[in-house]
Design a protein around this motif. Structure first.
Motif, PDB file in Angstrom:
ATOM      1  N   ASN A   7       0.828  -1.214   0.000  1.00  0.00           N
ATOM      2  CA  ASN A   7       0.000   0.000   0.000  1.00  0.00           C
ATOM      3  C   ASN A   7       0.856   1.256   0.000  1.00  0.00           C
ATOM      4  N   GLY A   8       1.923   1.243   0.795  1.00  0.00           N
ATOM      5  CA  GLY A   8       2.796   2.403   0.887  1.00  0.00           C
ATOM      6  C   GLY A   8       3.432   2.746  -0.449  1.00  0.00           C
ATOM      7  N   THR A   9       3.895   1.743  -1.160  1.00  0.00           N
ATOM      8  CA  THR A   9       4.512   1.956  -2.474  1.00  0.00           C
ATOM      9  C   THR A   9       3.478   2.471  -3.465  1.00  0.00           C
ATOM     10  N   MET A  10       2.288   1.882  -3.455  1.00  0.00           N
ATOM     11  CA  MET A  10       1.220   2.311  -4.356  1.00  0.00           C
ATOM     12  C   MET A  10       0.834   3.760  -4.070  1.00  0.00           C
ATOM     13  N   ILE A  11       0.710   4.102  -2.798  1.00  0.00           N
ATOM     14  CA  ILE A  11       0.352   5.473  -2.420  1.00  0.00           C
ATOM     15  C   ILE A  11       1.430   6.445  -2.872  1.00  0.00           C
ATOM     16  N   GLN A  12       2.682   6.095  -2.636  1.00  0.00           N
ATOM     17  CA  GLN A  12       3.783   6.967  -3.035  1.00  0.00           C
ATOM     18  C   GLN A  12       3.775   7.200  -4.545  1.00  0.00           C
ATOM     19  N   ASP A  13       3.563   6.140  -5.322  1.00  0.00           N
ATOM     20  CA  ASP A  13       3.521   6.270  -6.779  1.00  0.00           C
ATOM     21  C   ASP A  13       2.364   7.154  -7.226  1.00  0.00           C
ATOM     22  N   MET A  14       1.208   6.980  -6.613  1.00  0.00           N
ATOM     23  CA  MET A  14       0.043   7.787  -6.984  1.00  0.00           C
ATOM     24  C   MET A  14       0.266   9.257  -6.647  1.00  0.00           C
ATOM     25  N   LYS A  16       3.147  10.820  -6.416  1.00  0.00           N
ATOM     26  CA  LYS A  16       4.132  11.349  -7.370  1.00  0.00           C
ATOM     27  C   LYS A  16       3.477  11.758  -8.674  1.00  0.00           C
ATOM     28  N   GLU A  17       2.481  10.973  -9.103  1.00  0.00           N
ATOM     29  CA  GLU A  17       1.794  11.226 -10.372  1.00  0.00           C
ATOM     30  C   GLU A  17       0.668  12.244 -10.237  1.00  0.00           C
ATOM     31  N   GLY A  18       0.427  12.730  -9.022  1.00  0.00           N
ATOM     32  CA  GLY A  18      -0.616  13.718  -8.798  1.00  0.00           C
ATOM     33  C   GLY A  18      -2.008  13.113  -8.783  1.00  0.00           C
ATOM     34  N   LYS A  19      -2.101  11.805  -8.605  1.00  0.00           N
ATOM     35  CA  LYS A  19      -3.392  11.130  -8.584  1.00  0.00           C
ATOM     36  C   LYS A  19      -3.934  11.075  -7.155  1.00  0.00           C
ATOM     37  N   ILE A  20      -5.230  10.818  -7.050  1.00  0.00           N
ATOM     38  CA  ILE A  20      -5.870  10.690  -5.747  1.00  0.00           C
ATOM     39  C   ILE A  20      -5.893   9.220  -5.355  1.00  0.00           C
ATOM     40  N   VAL A  21      -5.447   8.914  -4.151  1.00  0.00           N
ATOM     41  CA  VAL A  21      -5.432   7.549  -3.631  1.00  0.00           C
ATOM     42  C   VAL A  21      -6.883   7.084  -3.490  1.00  0.00           C
ATOM     43  N   PRO A  22      -7.192   5.834  -3.894  1.00  0.00           N
ATOM     44  CA  PRO A  22      -8.565   5.349  -3.796  1.00  0.00           C
ATOM     45  C   PRO A  22      -9.139   5.497  -2.384  1.00  0.00           C
ATOM     46  N   SER A  23     -10.412   5.863  -2.318  1.00  0.00           N
ATOM     47  CA  SER A  23     -11.076   6.095  -1.032  1.00  0.00           C
ATOM     48  C   SER A  23     -10.921   4.922  -0.088  1.00  0.00           C
ATOM     49  N   GLU A  24     -11.135   3.700  -0.576  1.00  0.00           N
ATOM     50  CA  GLU A  24     -11.106   2.542   0.328  1.00  0.00           C
ATOM     51  C   GLU A  24      -9.739   2.373   0.981  1.00  0.00           C
ATOM     52  N   VAL A  25      -8.668   2.670   0.266  1.00  0.00           N
ATOM     53  CA  VAL A  25      -7.323   2.561   0.836  1.00  0.00           C
ATOM     54  C   VAL A  25      -7.138   3.621   1.913  1.00  0.00           C
ATOM     55  N   THR A  26      -7.481   4.856   1.588  1.00  0.00           N
ATOM     56  CA  THR A  26      -7.341   5.958   2.541  1.00  0.00           C
ATOM     57  C   THR A  26      -8.174   5.712   3.790  1.00  0.00           C
ATOM     58  N   LYS A  99      -1.065  18.859 -11.853  1.00  0.00           N
ATOM     59  CA  LYS A  99      -1.760  17.600 -12.157  1.00  0.00           C
ATOM     60  C   LYS A  99      -2.839  17.353 -11.115  1.00  0.00           C
ATOM     61  N   ARG A 100      -2.494  17.591  -9.833  1.00  0.00           N
ATOM     62  CA  ARG A 100      -3.469  17.400  -8.755  1.00  0.00           C
ATOM     63  C   ARG A 100      -4.695  18.288  -8.948  1.00  0.00           C
ATOM     64  N   PHE A 101      -4.459  19.542  -9.339  1.00  0.00           N
ATOM     65  CA  PHE A 101      -5.572  20.450  -9.575  1.00  0.00           C
ATOM     66  C   PHE A 101      -6.506  19.896 -10.647  1.00  0.00           C
ATOM     67  N   LYS A 102      -5.925  19.372 -11.730  1.00  0.00           N
ATOM     68  CA  LYS A 102      -6.748  18.826 -12.821  1.00  0.00           C
ATOM     69  C   LYS A 102      -7.520  17.601 -12.354  1.00  0.00           C
ATOM     70  N   VAL A 103      -6.871  16.711 -11.604  1.00  0.00           N
ATOM     71  CA  VAL A 103      -7.541  15.517 -11.089  1.00  0.00           C
ATOM     72  C   VAL A 103      -8.671  15.926 -10.156  1.00  0.00           C
ATOM     73  N   PHE A 104      -8.394  16.845  -9.244  1.00  0.00           N
ATOM     74  CA  PHE A 104      -9.390  17.257  -8.254  1.00  0.00           C
ATOM     75  C   PHE A 104     -10.579  17.923  -8.935  1.00  0.00           C
ATOM     76  N   SER A 105     -10.336  18.739  -9.942  1.00  0.00           N
ATOM     77  CA  SER A 105     -11.447  19.460 -10.582  1.00  0.00           C
ATOM     78  C   SER A 105     -12.348  18.533 -11.375  1.00  0.00           C
ATOM     79  N   ARG A 106     -11.861  17.333 -11.732  1.00  0.00           N
ATOM     80  CA  ARG A 106     -12.677  16.358 -12.446  1.00  0.00           C
ATOM     81  C   ARG A 106     -13.503  15.497 -11.495  1.00  0.00           C
ATOM     82  N   VAL A 107     -13.143  15.501 -10.218  1.00  0.00           N
ATOM     83  CA  VAL A 107     -13.812  14.627  -9.242  1.00  0.00           C
ATOM     84  C   VAL A 107     -15.161  15.194  -8.876  1.00  0.00           C
TER      85      VAL A 107
END
Length: 107
Positions: A7-14, A16-26, A99-107
């Motif tokens: 989970n830690g590695t997946m979160i770190q990668d996400m 870095k890419e400016g993506k939002i970590v899936p709700s269930e993981v968080t 990138k985060r801004f773009k991801v967040f504005s689409r959510v």
């Protein structure tokens, strides 16, 4: 992330890419930290980020927050604040922030 777990590695990668970590993981990580703390009141910074996060949190934890604060400010102001927080996070750079801004504005 510091644990080096799957989970830690997946979160770190996400992040870095400016993506939002899936709700269930968080939510599972938040729930574990809340249970392990021994406290019954919490201030969770940066979550929920959207209505889906809030609904999923309530469904999984069976906890209904007393209130949620939402601060609305311009992307320029958020960018300035993130770049000046000086926490040494590798995702605190202009490319990832935008990138985060773009991801967040689409959510």
């Amino acid at each position: 992330m510091k644990s080096g777990s799957e989970n830690g590695t997946m979160i770190q990668d996400m992040i870095k890419e400016g993506k939002i970590v899936p709700s269930e993981v968080t939510i599972k990580l938040l729930q574990k930290a809340m249970q392990d703390s021994g406290n019954d009141k919490f201030l969770i910074d940066g979550f929920p980020r959207n209505e889906e996060n809030r609904a999923a949190f309530e469904a999984v934890t069976k906890i209904e927050p007393a209130f949620v604060l939402f601060f609305d400010c311009s992307e320029e102001e958020m960018e300035k604040r993130i770049l000046s927080r000086n926490q040494g996070r590798e995702d605190d750079n202009i490319e990832t922030i935008r990138k985060r801004f773009k991801v967040f504005s689409r959510v």
